[in-house]
Design a protein around this motif. Sequence first.
Motif, PDB file in Angstrom:
ATOM      1  N   CYS A 294      -3.728  20.457  66.184  1.00  0.00           N
ATOM      2  CA  CYS A 294      -2.946  21.654  65.887  1.00  0.00           C
ATOM      3  C   CYS A 294      -4.070  22.446  65.026  1.00  0.00           C
ATOM      4  CB  CYS A 294      -1.949  21.373  64.896  1.00  0.00           C
ATOM      5  SG  CYS A 294      -1.197  22.688  64.294  1.00  0.00           S
ATOM      6  N   SER A 295      -3.955  23.802  65.298  1.00  0.00           N
ATOM      7  CA  SER A 295      -4.838  24.808  64.595  1.00  0.00           C
ATOM      8  C   SER A 295      -4.580  24.802  62.997  1.00  0.00           C
ATOM      9  CB  SER A 295      -4.869  26.188  65.058  1.00  0.00           C
ATOM     10  OG  SER A 295      -3.399  26.543  65.002  1.00  0.00           O
ATOM     11  N   LEU A 296      -3.574  24.383  62.631  1.00  0.00           N
ATOM     12  CA  LEU A 296      -3.187  24.290  61.076  1.00  0.00           C
ATOM     13  C   LEU A 296      -3.624  22.964  60.374  1.00  0.00           C
ATOM     14  CD1 LEU A 296       0.295  25.879  62.162  1.00  0.00           C
ATOM     15  CD2 LEU A 296      -1.522  27.047  60.412  1.00  0.00           C
ATOM     16  N   ASP A 299      -9.565  20.221  61.222  1.00  0.00           N
ATOM     17  CA  ASP A 299     -10.108  19.590  62.413  1.00  0.00           C
ATOM     18  C   ASP A 299     -11.673  20.045  62.768  1.00  0.00           C
ATOM     19  OD1 ASP A 299     -10.354  18.352  64.882  1.00  0.00           O
ATOM     20  OD2 ASP A 299      -8.947  19.805  66.045  1.00  0.00           O
ATOM     21  N   LYS A 302     -12.601  19.790  65.922  1.00  0.00           N
ATOM     22  CA  LYS A 302     -12.007  20.378  67.220  1.00  0.00           C
ATOM     23  C   LYS A 302     -11.272  19.545  68.276  1.00  0.00           C
ATOM     24  CE  LYS A 302     -12.463  24.537  65.517  1.00  0.00           C
ATOM     25  NZ  LYS A 302     -11.733  25.524  64.762  1.00  0.00           N
ATOM     26  N   ASP A 329      -3.843  33.888  62.720  1.00  0.00           N
ATOM     27  CA  ASP A 329      -5.469  33.617  62.359  1.00  0.00           C
ATOM     28  C   ASP A 329      -5.750  32.342  62.717  1.00  0.00           C
ATOM     29  OD1 ASP A 329      -5.279  33.006  59.305  1.00  0.00           O
ATOM     30  OD2 ASP A 329      -4.276  34.900  59.621  1.00  0.00           O
ATOM     31  N   PRO A 330      -4.979  31.291  62.397  1.00  0.00           N
ATOM     32  CA  PRO A 330      -5.588  29.925  62.682  1.00  0.00           C
ATOM     33  C   PRO A 330      -5.764  29.584  64.253  1.00  0.00           C
ATOM     34  CG  PRO A 330      -3.942  29.721  61.050  1.00  0.00           C
ATOM     35  CD  PRO A 330      -3.824  31.120  61.287  1.00  0.00           C
ATOM     36  N   GLU A 332      -6.234  32.191  66.274  1.00  0.00           N
ATOM     37  CA  GLU A 332      -7.369  33.123  66.682  1.00  0.00           C
ATOM     38  C   GLU A 332      -8.560  32.493  66.722  1.00  0.00           C
ATOM     39  OE1 GLU A 332      -4.751  37.177  65.864  1.00  0.00           O
ATOM     40  OE2 GLU A 332      -6.104  36.537  64.368  1.00  0.00           O
ATOM     41  N   TYR A 333      -8.656  31.699  65.665  1.00  0.00           N
ATOM     42  CA  TYR A 333     -10.308  31.003  65.194  1.00  0.00           C
ATOM     43  C   TYR A 333     -10.315  30.249  66.356  1.00  0.00           C
ATOM     44  CZ  TYR A 333     -11.443  33.338  60.668  1.00  0.00           C
ATOM     45  OH  TYR A 333     -11.627  34.195  59.823  1.00  0.00           O
ATOM     46  N   ASP A 334      -9.474  29.289  66.822  1.00  0.00           N
ATOM     47  CA  ASP A 334      -9.789  28.363  67.911  1.00  0.00           C
ATOM     48  C   ASP A 334      -9.854  28.773  69.130  1.00  0.00           C
ATOM     49  OD1 ASP A 334      -9.260  26.216  65.970  1.00  0.00           O
ATOM     50  OD2 ASP A 334      -7.184  25.312  66.722  1.00  0.00           O
ATOM     51  N   TYR A 335      -9.432  30.091  69.294  1.00  0.00           N
ATOM     52  CA  TYR A 335      -9.496  30.717  70.720  1.00  0.00           C
ATOM     53  C   TYR A 335     -10.879  30.795  71.469  1.00  0.00           C
ATOM     54  CZ  TYR A 335      -9.300  33.840  74.703  1.00  0.00           C
ATOM     55  OH  TYR A 335      -9.325  34.209  75.946  1.00  0.00           O
ATOM     56  N   PRO A 336     -11.717  31.199  70.624  1.00  0.00           N
ATOM     57  CA  PRO A 336     -13.166  31.324  71.353  1.00  0.00           C
ATOM     58  C   PRO A 336     -13.633  30.050  71.812  1.00  0.00           C
ATOM     59  CG  PRO A 336     -12.887  32.679  69.279  1.00  0.00           C
ATOM     60  CD  PRO A 336     -11.727  31.830  69.281  1.00  0.00           C
ATOM     61  N   LEU A 337     -13.427  29.004  70.949  1.00  0.00           N
ATOM     62  CA  LEU A 337     -14.067  27.671  71.542  1.00  0.00           C
ATOM     63  C   LEU A 337     -13.121  27.148  72.621  1.00  0.00           C
ATOM     64  CD1 LEU A 337     -14.825  28.285  68.441  1.00  0.00           C
ATOM     65  CD2 LEU A 337     -15.315  25.688  68.259  1.00  0.00           C
ATOM     66  N   LYS A 339     -11.586  29.066  74.725  1.00  0.00           N
ATOM     67  CA  LYS A 339     -11.836  29.464  75.995  1.00  0.00           C
ATOM     68  C   LYS A 339     -13.269  29.177  76.616  1.00  0.00           C
ATOM     69  CE  LYS A 339     -13.188  34.460  76.677  1.00  0.00           C
ATOM     70  NZ  LYS A 339     -14.528  34.900  76.109  1.00  0.00           N
TER      71      LYS A 339
ATOM     72  N   LYS B  76     -17.508  37.202  71.759  1.00  0.00           N
ATOM     73  CA  LYS B  76     -17.186  35.652  72.172  1.00  0.00           C
ATOM     74  C   LYS B  76     -15.571  35.399  72.025  1.00  0.00           C
ATOM     75  CE  LYS B  76     -21.227  33.589  72.022  1.00  0.00           C
ATOM     76  NZ  LYS B  76     -21.692  32.561  73.096  1.00  0.00           N
ATOM     77  N   GLY B  77     -14.993  36.495  71.692  1.00  0.00           N
ATOM     78  CA  GLY B  77     -13.292  36.211  71.829  1.00  0.00           C
ATOM     79  C   GLY B  77     -12.829  36.122  70.521  1.00  0.00           C
ATOM     80  N   TYR B  78     -13.466  36.372  69.218  1.00  0.00           N
ATOM     81  CA  TYR B  78     -12.875  36.489  67.930  1.00  0.00           C
ATOM     82  C   TYR B  78     -12.026  37.769  68.045  1.00  0.00           C
ATOM     83  CZ  TYR B  78     -15.512  32.262  66.635  1.00  0.00           C
ATOM     84  OH  TYR B  78     -15.994  31.277  66.383  1.00  0.00           O
ATOM     85  N   ASP B  81      -8.318  40.787  64.471  1.00  0.00           N
ATOM     86  CA  ASP B  81      -7.368  40.537  63.238  1.00  0.00           C
ATOM     87  C   ASP B  81      -8.061  39.608  62.274  1.00  0.00           C
ATOM     88  OD1 ASP B  81      -4.558  40.125  62.111  1.00  0.00           O
ATOM     89  OD2 ASP B  81      -4.967  38.241  62.903  1.00  0.00           O
ATOM     90  N   LEU B  82      -9.002  39.089  62.791  1.00  0.00           N
ATOM     91  CA  LEU B  82      -9.768  38.110  61.751  1.00  0.00           C
ATOM     92  C   LEU B  82     -10.550  38.736  60.816  1.00  0.00           C
ATOM     93  CD1 LEU B  82     -10.510  35.402  64.346  1.00  0.00           C
ATOM     94  CD2 LEU B  82      -8.687  35.225  62.769  1.00  0.00           C
ATOM     95  N   LYS B 121     -11.035  27.669  59.105  1.00  0.00           N
ATOM     96  CA  LYS B 121     -11.115  27.758  60.451  1.00  0.00           C
ATOM     97  C   LYS B 121     -12.478  28.325  60.493  1.00  0.00           C
ATOM     98  CE  LYS B 121      -8.399  26.794  62.769  1.00  0.00           C
ATOM     99  NZ  LYS B 121      -8.342  25.416  63.323  1.00  0.00           N
ATOM    100  N   GLU B 124     -15.036  25.571  60.182  1.00  0.00           N
ATOM    101  CA  GLU B 124     -14.683  24.499  61.327  1.00  0.00           C
ATOM    102  C   GLU B 124     -15.616  24.914  62.513  1.00  0.00           C
ATOM    103  OE1 GLU B 124     -10.734  24.171  62.563  1.00  0.00           O
ATOM    104  OE2 GLU B 124     -10.014  22.906  61.297  1.00  0.00           O
ATOM    105  N   ASN B 125     -15.524  26.456  62.684  1.00  0.00           N
ATOM    106  CA  ASN B 125     -16.339  26.792  63.931  1.00  0.00           C
ATOM    107  C   ASN B 125     -17.717  26.829  63.924  1.00  0.00           C
ATOM    108  OD1 ASN B 125     -13.581  27.231  64.882  1.00  0.00           O
ATOM    109  ND2 ASN B 125     -13.881  29.167  65.428  1.00  0.00           N
ATOM    110  N   LYS B 345      -5.607  38.465  54.165  1.00  0.00           N
ATOM    111  CA  LYS B 345      -4.303  38.439  54.286  1.00  0.00           C
ATOM    112  C   LYS B 345      -3.808  37.572  53.083  1.00  0.00           C
ATOM    113  CE  LYS B 345      -3.708  38.341  59.498  1.00  0.00           C
ATOM    114  NZ  LYS B 345      -3.685  37.348  60.568  1.00  0.00           N
TER     115      LYS B 345
END
Lengths: 373, 404
Positions: A294-296, A299, A302, A329-330, A332-337, A339, B76-78, B81-82, B121, B124-125, B345
């Motif tokens: 879970c993004s929350l 992790d 990932k 946002d949580p 949205e941060y996981d999305y690029p990875l 994808k 890259k897809g960010y 909103d971030l 987050k 993490e990335n 936020k």
Amino acid sequence: MSAYNEILDLLIDAAKHPLRQLQTFKARTGRMAVGCFPEYVPAELVYAAGMFPIGLWGGQTEISRAKEYVPAFCCSVLMSGLEYGLNGTYKDLDAVIFPSLCDTLKCLSQNFKVAVPAIKHIQFAHPQMRKIEAGVQFLESEYGRVLSALEELSGTKVSDEAIAEAITVFNANRGALRRFVGLSAAHTDVISPSARHAVIKSGYFMEKPAHTALVNELCDALEALPESKKGKRVLLTGIMADDEAMLRILADCGLAVAADDLAQETRQFRYDVPEEGGAPLCRLAKWWQIFEGCSLAYDPEKTRIGMILDEVEKYGVKGVVVCMMKFCDPEEYDYPLLKQALEDKGIPALYMEIDQNAEAQAQTRIQAFSEII
Amino acid sequence: MNEVSSVEVLNMLQMEHYQNAFEKKMEGKPIGWLTSIFPQEIVEALDLDYVYPENHCCAVSARKESPKFIDIAEGKGYSIDLCAYARLNLGYAEEGYAESLTIPMPDFICCCNNICSEVVKWYENLSKNLGIPMILVDIPFNDQYEPDQARVDYIKAQLEHAIGQLEAVAGKKMDYERLREVMKISNENSRAWQEAMSWLRSRPSPMNGFSMFNYMALIVCARGKESSKQVFELLAQEHKKLTEAGETKFKGEEEFRVMWDGIAVWPFLGFTAKTLVKNGMNMNASTYPDAFAVYYDEPTLEGMARGYAGTANTRCIEYHVDGRAGLMEQNGCDGALYHMNRSCKVWDMMQYTIARRTAEKTGKPYAIFDGDQADPRGFSEAQFATRIDGLKEVMAEEKKEAGK
């Protein structure tokens, strides 16, 4: 045994009428009801305290007064939750419980506290360093605070036995829902995306033992039917896919939900609370320690992405629908990875924005996606 | 010999900070990236070198280079909103070089979510993309007015855990005597910073409040370094002298004094500062610079855990309101200016309520304007100017009423 469609109708009806479910419960039992905000709340404690836990996952409503408290870039699930508090929709709730899993959630909870003072406000925080023992101990302490607040509300102490019993009841429900999602993947001719969603969602508005019994009965009925893998199989990932129009379009475009990685759905019941290994509060806290995907929940590896790829493999999924809660946002941060990982594996993905208060999603995008996979 | 000014020492230390990081990187030493209020004491005490991406973002944004990196991240897809710092930094991590200011790429990253949840987050990335270890110190949100013992215990255990992780990075054991020393320095620096800032209560305030944003870099980057103290002490002396002479570095008459809530609009720092000056408004109080000073009485892990447990962005609405009202009262502010920062936020989602309640408590007017800390698309000069006009008008009216 009832026919599967009769049981489905009962569950769909409950999913559509949370307020009626709540009022009926209160009128019948004279007991209290406690709203549980997304995403993860120890509803077992509410049940153990003899109250009705009801999931509050927003809804479609006109936003007016909530705008006095939060700017427009607040996700719709929380924005509508606040609006419901302000416009009286939640007036039958005796308390609300908020976790603090993202910036919007922790702040919205604080706003709710001052904006809707008539409803008792309970907030707690999950530890993000959840793998170390101190994280479990901290969460146990937080759950202790939630429990004390509930005891104060009801005026009675909750015993360890009652919590242990609640854990067993909730684990049985998780088991039934796992069984259901497994079976629904093998019966996509009769379990539409909307029906699948409603079966899971109804669990937030029904008393747990009754929901478990109905879901198991539905599973028995499904097992008696011949298997069917009708439709192009997709996996839904995100916070939630509680968007009737989108779910209908998925079905209309010949897509079938074979699996999900949604916070409102599978993430809730992927893991059981351990039945052994310490006091009940500690076992409840351990759920968060073993929880993954879970993004929350912190992790850095990932793990979630690998779990999605495994499910794609396991269920023969042809494409992934990213149900992106707008302004989350949580996720949205996981999305690029995610994808990138899907692209690397050649798995088509569709990015759908979820906004409970926006117009229906574009049919053409889902249609085009269906044609690709 | 001319006296050395605080700003000269500040600039020298800043230059040294980045130069040193590069030299260490060249020598093959591990470099860390830290979030702004990470308990740097434990990194410093292990003699590890580090830089702050958020500070880097301020510099890159103020020098107008942020759109380039933000575009890379969005590609890259960010989502737009971030947080723009996150997008900028994740874009920078793809390139590793900026014309305005280059920082060395990290070998380890240290993240503390006392500023917001998004940093978890974001880091993490970075950790996953760069394949480097991430050290997280989690400061849970406080819905109670003061942090409870369970929070302190949890944070203390995490500090011990993080020390273990950092010892592996540093290849040596923690010297606890040295750690105690760094804790003392950090506290002294926080207090020296507070002392220098306390002069802003004088009338006129000796400083144009926007200069706080410059000095702030040091309290973020070098809170645990002995050398920082000199700057804050010099600054305090300068403020004292100016105050005693009844002088100020604020250009023009300090007609109004306002509190600034939120991060600076870095891409429009000049415009926002000049607009205030033009309107005779000095920002002589701000919640932003003070957020970076962490105080604790006891130089122990427990004391440090207690200090970090209460950092500002982890607090409840009542605490925020009391803090702002107290600051405005103490510094004699006539009004407040709130930055509805599209990136932030954690600051925005309580801002309407905090602004309203603070105004009720202080009886002082406020204005909220839309902006962004790094993405120039989030700010409108015209809207800012209009909001300032509006605030000025109300403040003037109230002053007139009070003078009757």
